[in-house]
Design a protein around this motif. Structure first.
Motif, PDB file in Angstrom:
ATOM      1  N   LEU A 106       0.843  -1.189   0.000  1.00 37.65           N
ATOM      2  CA  LEU A 106       0.000   0.000   0.000  1.00 37.65           C
ATOM      3  C   LEU A 106       0.883   1.245   0.000  1.00 37.65           C
ATOM      4  CD1 LEU A 106      -2.806   1.345   0.243  1.00 37.65           C
ATOM      5  CD2 LEU A 106      -2.530   1.179   2.747  1.00 37.65           C
ATOM      6  N   CYS A 148      -6.516   8.573  -9.163  1.00 37.35           N
ATOM      7  CA  CYS A 148      -7.301   7.432  -9.653  1.00 37.35           C
ATOM      8  C   CYS A 148      -6.708   6.814 -10.921  1.00 37.35           C
ATOM      9  CB  CYS A 148      -8.736   7.860  -9.912  1.00 37.35           C
ATOM     10  SG  CYS A 148      -9.678   8.277  -8.419  1.00 37.35           S
ATOM     11  N   ASP A 190     -13.403   4.735   0.484  1.00 40.76           N
ATOM     12  CA  ASP A 190     -12.461   3.789   1.085  1.00 40.76           C
ATOM     13  C   ASP A 190     -11.010   4.103   0.743  1.00 40.76           C
ATOM     14  OD1 ASP A 190     -14.540   2.439   2.245  1.00 40.76           O
ATOM     15  OD2 ASP A 190     -14.642   0.857   0.713  1.00 40.76           O
ATOM     16  N   GLU A 191     -10.778   4.760  -0.407  1.00 45.02           N
ATOM     17  CA  GLU A 191      -9.416   5.089  -0.838  1.00 45.02           C
ATOM     18  C   GLU A 191      -9.021   6.521  -0.538  1.00 45.02           C
ATOM     19  OE1 GLU A 191      -9.000   4.209  -5.029  1.00 45.02           O
ATOM     20  OE2 GLU A 191      -7.899   2.376  -4.539  1.00 45.02           O
ATOM     21  N   ASN A 196      -2.769  -0.463  -5.557  1.00 49.56           N
ATOM     22  CA  ASN A 196      -2.931  -0.512  -4.095  1.00 49.56           C
ATOM     23  C   ASN A 196      -2.454   0.805  -3.492  1.00 49.56           C
ATOM     24  OD1 ASN A 196      -3.626  -1.533  -1.610  1.00 49.56           O
ATOM     25  ND2 ASN A 196      -1.740  -2.724  -1.360  1.00 49.56           N
ATOM     26  N   LYS A 197      -3.374   1.740  -3.343  1.00 53.44           N
ATOM     27  CA  LYS A 197      -2.997   3.092  -2.945  1.00 53.44           C
ATOM     28  C   LYS A 197      -4.129   3.745  -2.163  1.00 53.44           C
ATOM     29  CE  LYS A 197      -4.596   4.941  -7.414  1.00 53.44           C
ATOM     30  NZ  LYS A 197      -5.163   3.666  -7.889  1.00 53.44           N
ATOM     31  N   GLU A 198      -3.810   4.823  -1.475  1.00 55.00           N
ATOM     32  CA  GLU A 198      -4.809   5.662  -0.824  1.00 55.00           C
ATOM     33  C   GLU A 198      -4.377   7.111  -0.964  1.00 55.00           C
ATOM     34  OE1 GLU A 198      -5.111   5.165   3.414  1.00 55.00           O
ATOM     35  OE2 GLU A 198      -2.998   5.675   3.765  1.00 55.00           O
ATOM     36  N   SER A 235       0.654   5.421   0.226  1.00 54.29           N
ATOM     37  CA  SER A 235      -0.205   6.536   0.609  1.00 54.29           C
ATOM     38  C   SER A 235       0.240   7.808  -0.100  1.00 54.29           C
ATOM     39  CB  SER A 235      -0.160   6.753   2.123  1.00 54.29           C
ATOM     40  OG  SER A 235      -0.606   5.608   2.818  1.00 54.29           O
TER      41      SER A 235
END
Length: 199
Positions: A5, A27, A56-57, A33-35, A7
C-alpha cells in the motif's frame, strides 16, 4: 506478489478544479494498491466539497487553523496507512505511471526514498513549459518508506527541503515527464524565484 500500500499525501487549500484534478491523477495511477490522504484546516471554504469526495481510498483529516504547512505534512504522514508514502501536491500534474516509476527505482537501488532529478515546470499564465534547472533533486517528488520519515519542521516555507536532505543516498530518477510543477502565482515559493528555475 501483492503490491504494498502506498499513501499519497496531500495538504490542500485549493479550489474544486484543482481538487478534482488531484483526485483524477490519483485514480489514474497504474499502481492499484494506494490511498489518498488529504489534510486541510478547519476554515477551508472547500471543506464540504472534499468531504463529499471521501471513500475507502480517499481520506480527509482536519486540523486547526494556523497549523503550519510542515505540521500539516506531519499529520498526513501520521495518518497514512501505507508502508510507503509519496507527496501528492494538489496544484501539480502527474503522469499515470508516477507511483510505479518512483517505487521501482527505490526498490531497485535499495534506497529509503526516491526523488526526481528534474521536473517539467509550467508557467500557467503563458503556457510555457521547460525542464527545471535546479542544482538539487526535487523535494515534492519524494516517495519514501514511511517508517524512515523524519518530522517536517513546523514552518510554512521550504519545509520539504529539510526532509529531503535527511536522506543521504536517495534513488535518483531521471524522468521529468512524470511530474509537472505548475507555476500559478499562489505557490509557497515566490513567483519570480520559480520562473528562474525554468531553463
Amino acid at each position: 506478489m501483492k503490491q504494498p500500500l502506498i499513501s499519497c499525501l496531500c495538504v490542500t487549500k485549493n479550489d474544486e478544479k484543482m481538487l478534482d484534478n488531484t483526485i483524477k491523477t490519483f485514480c489514474n495511477q497504474t499502481w492499484k494498491n494506494k490511498e489518498l490522504v488529504f489534510v486541510t484546516v478547519e476554515s477551508n471554504p472547500y471543506l464540504d466539497y472534499i468531504k463529499s469526495k471521501t471513500n475507502d481510498e480517499i481520506k480527509l483529516f482536519v486540523v486547526e487553523d494556523g497549523t503550519t504547512l510542515g505540521s500539516q505534512r506531519n499529520t498526513t504522514v501520521q495518518k497514512a496507512r501505507g508502508e510507503y508514502i509519496i507527496i501528492w501536491d494538489d496544484d501539480d500534474d502527474f503522469a499515470d505511471e508516477r507511483i510505479e516509476v518512483m517505487y521501482n527505482a527505490l526498490v531497485k537501488q535499495g534506497a529509503l526514498c526516491s526523488l526526481l532529478s528534474s521536473v517539467t515546470m509550467r508557467n500557467v499564465s503563458t503556457g510555457e513549459t521547460s525542464e527545471s534547472n535546479l542544482k538539487f533533486t526535487f523535494p515534492a517528488s519524494m516517495l519514501a518508506i514511511k517508517k524512515e520519515m523524519p518530522m517536517y519542521p513546523s514552518i510554512n516555507f521550504s519545509e520539504d527541503m529539510a526532509v529531503m536532505h535527511y536522506f543521504n543516498k536517495p534513488a535518483i530518477v531521471k524522468n521529468k515527464n512524470i511530474y509537472t510543477y505548475n507555476i500559478h502565482g499562489k505557490n509557497t515559493v515566490p513567483h519570480e524565484q520559480l520562473i528562474s528555475y525554468m531553463k
